[in-house]
Design a protein around this motif. Structure first.
Motif, PDB file in Angstrom:
ATOM      1  N   ALA A   2      42.137  37.764  38.868  1.00 20.36           N
ATOM      2  CA  ALA A   2      42.985  38.925  39.151  1.00 20.36           C
ATOM      3  C   ALA A   2      44.184  38.515  39.999  1.00 20.36           C
ATOM      4  O   ALA A   2      45.270  39.091  39.873  1.00 20.36           O
ATOM      5  CB  ALA A   2      42.190  40.011  39.849  1.00 20.36           C
ATOM      6  N   PHE A   3      43.966  37.519  40.866  1.00 16.40           N
ATOM      7  CA  PHE A   3      45.076  37.056  41.712  1.00 16.40           C
ATOM      8  C   PHE A   3      46.208  36.501  40.863  1.00 16.40           C
ATOM      9  O   PHE A   3      47.382  36.780  41.106  1.00 16.40           O
ATOM     10  CB  PHE A   3      44.576  35.980  42.681  1.00 16.40           C
ATOM     11  CG  PHE A   3      45.682  35.307  43.436  1.00 16.40           C
ATOM     12  CD1 PHE A   3      46.308  35.951  44.487  1.00 16.40           C
ATOM     13  CD2 PHE A   3      46.115  34.033  43.078  1.00 16.40           C
ATOM     14  CE1 PHE A   3      47.330  35.339  45.185  1.00 16.40           C
ATOM     15  CE2 PHE A   3      47.137  33.411  43.773  1.00 16.40           C
ATOM     16  CZ  PHE A   3      47.745  34.073  44.827  1.00 16.40           C
ATOM     17  N   PHE A   4      45.850  35.715  39.841  1.00 17.95           N
ATOM     18  CA  PHE A   4      46.879  35.132  38.983  1.00 17.95           C
ATOM     19  C   PHE A   4      47.594  36.211  38.176  1.00 17.95           C
ATOM     20  O   PHE A   4      48.812  36.150  37.984  1.00 17.95           O
ATOM     21  CB  PHE A   4      46.259  34.085  38.056  1.00 17.95           C
ATOM     22  CG  PHE A   4      45.805  32.855  38.791  1.00 17.95           C
ATOM     23  CD1 PHE A   4      46.718  31.977  39.349  1.00 17.95           C
ATOM     24  CD2 PHE A   4      44.449  32.592  38.944  1.00 17.95           C
ATOM     25  CE1 PHE A   4      46.308  30.850  40.030  1.00 17.95           C
ATOM     26  CE2 PHE A   4      44.026  31.466  39.632  1.00 17.95           C
ATOM     27  CZ  PHE A   4      44.951  30.597  40.181  1.00 17.95           C
ATOM     28  N   THR A   5      46.846  37.214  37.738  1.00 15.00           N
ATOM     29  CA  THR A   5      47.479  38.311  36.992  1.00 15.00           C
ATOM     30  C   THR A   5      48.475  39.053  37.877  1.00 15.00           C
ATOM     31  O   THR A   5      49.585  39.374  37.452  1.00 15.00           O
ATOM     32  CB  THR A   5      46.399  39.287  36.490  1.00 15.00           C
ATOM     33  OG1 THR A   5      45.444  38.556  35.730  1.00 15.00           O
ATOM     34  CG2 THR A   5      47.005  40.369  35.635  1.00 15.00           C
ATOM     35  N   GLN A   6      48.087  39.298  39.118  1.00 18.44           N
ATOM     36  CA  GLN A   6      48.991  39.982  40.041  1.00 18.44           C
ATOM     37  C   GLN A   6      50.198  39.102  40.352  1.00 18.44           C
ATOM     38  O   GLN A   6      51.332  39.597  40.435  1.00 18.44           O
ATOM     39  CB  GLN A   6      48.241  40.343  41.327  1.00 18.44           C
ATOM     40  CG  GLN A   6      49.061  41.185  42.265  1.00 18.44           C
ATOM     41  CD  GLN A   6      48.279  41.580  43.511  1.00 18.44           C
ATOM     42  OE1 GLN A   6      47.147  41.157  43.686  1.00 18.44           O
ATOM     43  NE2 GLN A   6      48.894  42.364  44.380  1.00 18.44           N
TER      44      GLN A   6
END
Length: 46
Positions: A2-6
């Protein structure tokens, strides 16, 4: 993950903001170029 998506979404926003700023700057420069058509401003007095 999720961090990379954000992070990718933040980068997309930054790239769009930079692009919009450069586009506005380009339009302003084009408009300034058309301001030199004043015949009185082109009078070269000796």
């Amino acid at each position: 993950m999720a961090f990379f998506t954000q992070a990718v979404n933040v980068l997309k926003i930054l790239v769009m903001a930079v692009g919009a700023g450069l586009g506005a700057w380009g339009v302003i420069n084009l408009m300034e170029g058309y301001g030199n058509d004043n015949p009185g401003a082109n009078a070269h007095v000796r």
